[in-house]
Write a protein that holds these residues in place. Structure first.
Motif, PDB file in Angstrom:
ATOM      1  N   LEU A 140      -2.103  -6.321  -6.388  1.00 14.86           N
ATOM      2  CA  LEU A 140      -2.187  -5.980  -5.018  1.00 14.86           C
ATOM      3  C   LEU A 140      -3.456  -6.572  -4.515  1.00 14.86           C
ATOM      4  N   SER A 180      -6.146  -4.270  -7.691  1.00 13.79           N
ATOM      5  CA  SER A 180      -6.365  -5.120  -6.664  1.00 13.79           C
ATOM      6  C   SER A 180      -7.538  -6.176  -6.983  1.00 13.79           C
ATOM      7  N   ALA A 195      -5.932   1.671  -8.222  1.00  8.68           N
ATOM      8  CA  ALA A 195      -6.032   0.763  -7.263  1.00  8.68           C
ATOM      9  C   ALA A 195      -7.218  -0.500  -7.275  1.00  8.68           C
ATOM     10  N   TYR A 232      -9.113   1.027   1.171  1.00 11.76           N
ATOM     11  CA  TYR A 232      -9.817   1.992   0.225  1.00 11.76           C
ATOM     12  C   TYR A 232     -10.050   3.249   1.053  1.00 11.76           C
ATOM     13  N   TYR A 237       2.461   1.903  -3.595  1.00 17.38           N
ATOM     14  CA  TYR A 237       1.422   1.992  -4.462  1.00 17.38           C
ATOM     15  C   TYR A 237       1.173   3.351  -4.420  1.00 17.38           C
ATOM     16  N   SER A 238       0.864   3.874  -2.958  1.00 15.36           N
ATOM     17  CA  SER A 238       0.496   5.409  -2.718  1.00 15.36           C
ATOM     18  C   SER A 238       1.606   6.368  -3.282  1.00 15.36           C
ATOM     19  N   LEU A 271      -6.924   5.525   0.889  1.00 16.41           N
ATOM     20  CA  LEU A 271      -6.793   5.946  -0.571  1.00 16.41           C
ATOM     21  C   LEU A 271      -7.580   6.983  -0.967  1.00 16.41           C
ATOM     22  N   LEU A 300       0.941  -1.154  -0.021  1.00 16.99           N
ATOM     23  CA  LEU A 300       0.088  -0.121  -0.064  1.00 16.99           C
ATOM     24  C   LEU A 300       0.695   1.211  -0.121  1.00 16.99           C
TER      25      LEU A 300
END
Length: 360
Positions: A294, A288, A284, A301, A72-73, A304, A69
């Motif tokens: 992911l 995912s 995402a 979520y 990815y962020s 995000l 996470l």
């Protein structure tokens, strides 16, 4: 649907009301221009650094970090920054506005309303809110420093560049050459009060974990427990950062300025509250739900959405003014992204709940 809508309203409307309060107080001459100028400096140089320090210092548990996470962020923020760079260059020829638009594209209000918004979306399961809060705090520790470093870069790379000029036939006239002063940008990063607050927070967080590793848990000495008067003072300064920043912003807001920058306001607002969440949250979901890359769920979520779907950071307007960019445009973008994000946050949350990706 009503509960979803009220979640968005309750997260955003307090921001708008404080801006309105500042606007009204200035119009009735309760606030002066000198107060607003000093208030800007107080928020930027003192209150916001204290807020960032406290947020990072209070991170409780790094052992359960979801590195997928986090990675990815961080990647998503850089991708949005790159796209925003192109958009800002294409949108306006005014270099004092390009950095402001770029900052609006990638820099959300994650530091201020991230935890409260994500917690509201955590669902009613036992422990869900605490779990989501922990996820948000971890992401903040990585993304907020990046936000602020990129903000310094955004607000430095265009200022001082010669404006593009057109001849009588509408052709671009070649301007004098200009190279980005990398040394100046690095110096601005090092001297930036927000970066300093973050770095000090990370240092003290590291010391706390070093103590735990050496002496066992809990750490034998902490600022919060053993120097309570210092911690409480910093926490009080953190508490006034957001409301003071919003009131000052409202006092500086001018409706008459919209006419001269309507294109920039529309582009910045649409990118911040529509394109950025589509890229950050949408990708995402795709990665995912349809690939093994992911594995995000109802815990990730909400974080995000708070990271990519919230309006532009309040401190962006203050920072723009302090670094010689178009502070008026930056303030307009804070106001309009805040107002319009009520609708887009509702739409985002509704869609994810409809597909079972958020807890009801």
């Amino acid at each position: 649907m009503f509960e979803i809508f009220m979640t968005a309203v309750n997260a955003i409307v307090p921001i708008v009301l404080l801006i309105v309060l500042g606007y009204v107080l200035k119009r009735i001459k309760f606030l002066t221009g000198e107060f607003l100028k000093i208030g800007n400096k107080l928020v930027f140089n003192v209150c916001l650094p204290c807020m960032l320090f406290i947020n990072i210092y209070n991170i409780e548990d790094l052992s359960s970090v979801d590195w997928g996470l986090v990675i990815y962020s961080v990647i998503a923020v850089f991708v949005i920054f790159g796209i925003g760079l192109v958009v800002s260059i294409l949108t306006t020829k005014d270099n004092r506005r390009r950095g402001v638009i770029l900052q609006c594209c990638y820099r959300s209000n994650f530091a201020i309303i991230g935890i409260s918004l994500a917690a509201a979306l955590a669902g009613s399961a036992v422990g869900a809110e605490e779990t989501v809060n922990g996820v948000v705090a971890i992401i903040q520790a990585f993304t907020i420093p990046i936000f602020n470093i990129l903000a310094v870069i955004s607000l430095s790379i265009f200022v001082g560049r010669p404006e593009a000029q057109l001849d009588e036939n509408g052709m671009l006239v070649k301007s004098a050459s200009h190279h980005t002063d990398v040394k100046k940008i690095l110096l601005n990063i090092v001297k930036n009060p927000l970066i300093i607050g973050i770095v000090i927070g990370l240092v003290f967080l590291g010391l706390r974990y070093a103590e735990i590793a050496i002496w066992g848990s809990p750490a034998p000495f902490t600022i919060k427990d053993d120097l309570t008067f210092i911690y409480d003072t910093l926490d009080d300064l953190k508490s006034i950062a957001t409301p003071l920043a919003l009131i000052v912003l409202g006092g500086q807001f001018e409706f008459s300025a919209v006419k001269g920058m309507s294109k920039e306001i529309i582009v910045g607002t649409v990118f911040r509250i529509v394109i950025a969440p589509l890229l950050g949250v949408g990708c995402a979901v795709l990665l995912s739900e349809f690939t093994p890359l992911l594995n995000f769920g109802q815990t990730e979520y909400p974080a995000l959405i708070a990271l990519f779907g919230t309006p532009v950071a309040v401190s962006s307007a203050i920072m723009a003014g302090e670094m010689g960019n178009d502070e008026q445009l930056a303030g307009q973008l804070v106001v309009w992204t805040s107002i319009c994000s009520i609708v887009t946050l509702f739409a985002t949350v509704f869609l994810l709940m409809s597909f079972g990706l958020l807890a009801v």
